[in-house]
Design a protein around this motif. Sequence first.
Motif, mmCIF file in Angstrom:
data_model
loop_
_atom_site.group_PDB
_atom_site.id
_atom_site.type_symbol
_atom_site.label_atom_id
_atom_site.label_comp_id
_atom_site.label_asym_id
_atom_site.label_seq_id
_atom_site.Cartn_x
_atom_site.Cartn_y
_atom_site.Cartn_z
ATOM 1 N N ASP A 406 1.112 -1.341 0.494
ATOM 2 C CA ASP A 406 -0.145 -0.336 -0.039
ATOM 3 C C ASP A 406 1.369 1.603 0.259
ATOM 4 O O ASP A 406 0.690 2.659 -1.027
ATOM 5 C CB ASP A 406 -1.247 0.108 1.023
ATOM 6 N N VAL A 407 1.713 1.198 0.945
ATOM 7 C CA VAL A 407 3.055 2.429 1.145
ATOM 8 C C VAL A 407 3.059 2.444 -0.698
ATOM 9 O O VAL A 407 3.629 3.635 -1.280
ATOM 10 C CB VAL A 407 4.391 2.100 1.650
ATOM 11 N N GLU A 408 4.241 1.337 -1.328
ATOM 12 C CA GLU A 408 4.673 1.409 -2.193
ATOM 13 C C GLU A 408 3.720 2.493 -3.866
ATOM 14 O O GLU A 408 4.060 3.060 -4.542
ATOM 15 C CB GLU A 408 5.688 0.526 -2.596
ATOM 16 N N LEU A 409 2.416 2.182 -3.675
ATOM 17 C CA LEU A 409 1.311 2.018 -4.874
ATOM 18 C C LEU A 409 1.400 3.856 -4.770
ATOM 19 O O LEU A 409 0.510 4.605 -5.252
ATOM 20 C CB LEU A 409 0.254 1.328 -4.071
ATOM 21 N N ARG A 410 1.087 4.032 -2.839
ATOM 22 C CA ARG A 410 -0.003 5.328 -2.734
ATOM 23 C C ARG A 410 2.001 6.273 -2.882
ATOM 24 O O ARG A 410 1.562 7.291 -4.304
ATOM 25 C CB ARG A 410 -0.132 5.544 -0.968
ATOM 26 N N GLN A 411 3.360 5.567 -3.048
ATOM 27 C CA GLN A 411 3.081 6.770 -3.533
ATOM 28 C C GLN A 411 4.082 6.994 -4.880
ATOM 29 O O GLN A 411 4.226 7.796 -5.482
ATOM 30 C CB GLN A 411 5.175 6.383 -2.612
ATOM 31 N N LYS A 412 4.530 5.558 -5.430
ATOM 32 C CA LYS A 412 4.304 5.954 -7.413
ATOM 33 C C LYS A 412 2.792 6.677 -7.973
ATOM 34 O O LYS A 412 3.399 7.367 -8.126
ATOM 35 C CB LYS A 412 3.955 4.712 -7.981
ATOM 36 N N THR A 413 1.971 7.060 -7.113
ATOM 37 C CA THR A 413 0.348 7.298 -7.595
ATOM 38 C C THR A 413 1.091 8.712 -7.099
ATOM 39 O O THR A 413 0.481 10.375 -8.318
ATOM 40 C CB THR A 413 -0.859 6.624 -7.070
ATOM 41 N N LEU A 414 1.097 9.191 -6.212
ATOM 42 C CA LEU A 414 1.515 10.214 -5.640
ATOM 43 C C LEU A 414 2.563 11.048 -6.390
ATOM 44 O O LEU A 414 2.381 12.211 -6.838
ATOM 45 C CB LEU A 414 1.751 10.806 -4.174
ATOM 46 N N GLU A 415 3.559 10.420 -6.930
ATOM 47 C CA GLU A 415 4.782 10.699 -8.088
ATOM 48 C C GLU A 415 4.633 11.251 -9.218
ATOM 49 O O GLU A 415 4.667 12.522 -9.815
ATOM 50 C CB GLU A 415 5.793 9.901 -7.650
ATOM 51 N N ALA A 416 3.542 10.197 -9.799
ATOM 52 C CA ALA A 416 2.577 10.461 -10.758
ATOM 53 C C ALA A 416 1.870 11.545 -10.770
ATOM 54 O O ALA A 416 1.550 12.198 -12.063
ATOM 55 C CB ALA A 416 2.256 9.339 -11.097
ATOM 56 N N ASN A 417 1.396 12.181 -9.992
ATOM 57 C CA ASN A 417 0.431 13.079 -9.851
ATOM 58 C C ASN A 417 0.488 14.175 -9.601
ATOM 59 O O ASN A 417 -0.372 15.529 -9.405
ATOM 60 C CB ASN A 417 -1.109 12.731 -9.171
ATOM 61 N N ASN A 418 1.806 14.402 -9.142
ATOM 62 C CA ASN A 418 2.586 15.859 -8.285
ATOM 63 C C ASN A 418 3.421 16.271 -8.976
ATOM 64 O O ASN A 418 4.453 15.429 -9.237
ATOM 65 C CB ASN A 418 2.319 15.702 -6.966
#
Length: 537
Positions: A406-418
């Motif tokens: 969950d941590v890795e998925l959340r961080q990848k999503t965050l970096e892709a969208n900000n």
Amino acid sequence: MQKKVAIIGAGAAGLTAIKCCLDEGLEPVAFESDPWLGGAWKYTELSEETERRGCVFYSTNTNTSKHTSCYSDFPMPKDWPNYLPQQKYLEYFQLYAKQFRLEEKIRYESKVTSVEPCTDFNQSGRWRVHYLDKKLGKERTEEFDFVMVCTGVNWDPRMPHIPGMDTFNGDVIHSKEYRTWKKFEGKRVVVVGFGNSAGDIACELSHHASQVYLSVRSGGWIASRLADRGVPGDCTFLSRFIQAIPLSIRAQVLRRKLEAKLEVANFGFGGEQPPHKRFPIINDELPNRIMTGSIQVKADIAKVQGSTIQLTDGSKLDCIDAIIFGTGYKFSFPILSDTLLHPKDTHLPLFKYVFPPMLKPGTLAIIGAVRVNGPVPPIAEIQSRWAVSVFTGKSRLPDSQTMMDDVELRQKTLEANNVRCCRAFHLVNFISYIDEIASLIGAKPNLWHLLTTDPQLAFRCFFGTCIPAQYRLMGPGAWLGARDIIMGVQDSTLFPLKTRKIDPQDGTKKIMSQKGSSLSWMLGIFVALILFVLIFL
């Protein structure tokens, strides 16, 4: 026997952590290094004694309104202003502590130096807390069943490396050390950065310094505290209805609204990144000060040579007296070893930004370590409610691998969208994130249920401002006063503005204007109703 919780810090996060522990029958002990509560909202003059302490500067006002910046079961008085000066916000925290008798659980002038697992941690999950009793000048150690780290993230300054800084003989400070304009009167000052603090400091100095330069690397967007018709901005955009609109449409509307009010490219900031990827700074004065020439927007600093600053676009600034870095803060928790947090280059791997996933059992919680498009206190409160629910066994954490995924998925999503910058780390959406955490403890409002039992309240929760009281409507910790607070947002907004009686004719004009727009208002409600049904059926 009551289980004990060590709470590190008695600021906005620490205070609500204390209350949440008391609500669930735990015994909190809050360690506060200062002799007062309130954290960064307690203003102190800069001195040798307080030089390492960060706090708001004297003229600070909140960027979020009183309606969203409060705790869920302790609203601010309706006669208070919609946006609070720092002295008033501190008073709110003091009233909160008094109302729920939180100070009895705070040990002032107790500086925690380290937190480490007890030798039998795998079986007991207990912690050893080392702290300095500053009153007695003695080192002490105590053991606790649980630990909540509530020190926040705005205290460890991020200072960029700039060639030649050692040759500069003027004043160099971080915004953490800034208090007032007085020592900069009549000087030529460069403020570095494009966050809320940098913008506020530049504006204040522009009234007193001989010239202020705002050095920005990539620019961004500027928003006002007030939305259309003078409504507090967060009362408009922190809405479930707004959040339900597809992001692509929402982003276009936001960009058009911001550009209609201010074409940032004309002011030297650029707007190459869409505003939903780089949250706008909140500043009502900055464009006006640029128009007067009191602030000049400049490029990023390339190097420093004495009192001359070379910029990345080839230009230079001469005879500079001071440089103020509004360049943000690091995510830093020196009281915890890296083996506990396993920090990465860009973030701390925390499950839903609260629990270190590799620690089992989950007896350590990090509270308030997020950046958000809204106020932090309600975030810290819902995190604390969840953490305490885990501590008491009412909620359970998944296995370590599930949490790491969950941590890795959340961080990848965050970096892709900000936009990739220090302010994007641990960035959350106010409503989505609180909903996510509230659902883990059964406190997320069930709008479909409300629609069938209390339609007026359901509509207000969906179309109105998503204030913290919504998370006290149902589930554990439900509060009977929540409905009245939700329904009274408009009255609370207008009440402090009515300091002068208005001529009845003015009121008539307002009513006529409202009647003239009744058709569009009804059409809007009809469309909103359709969206509501599509989303929640």
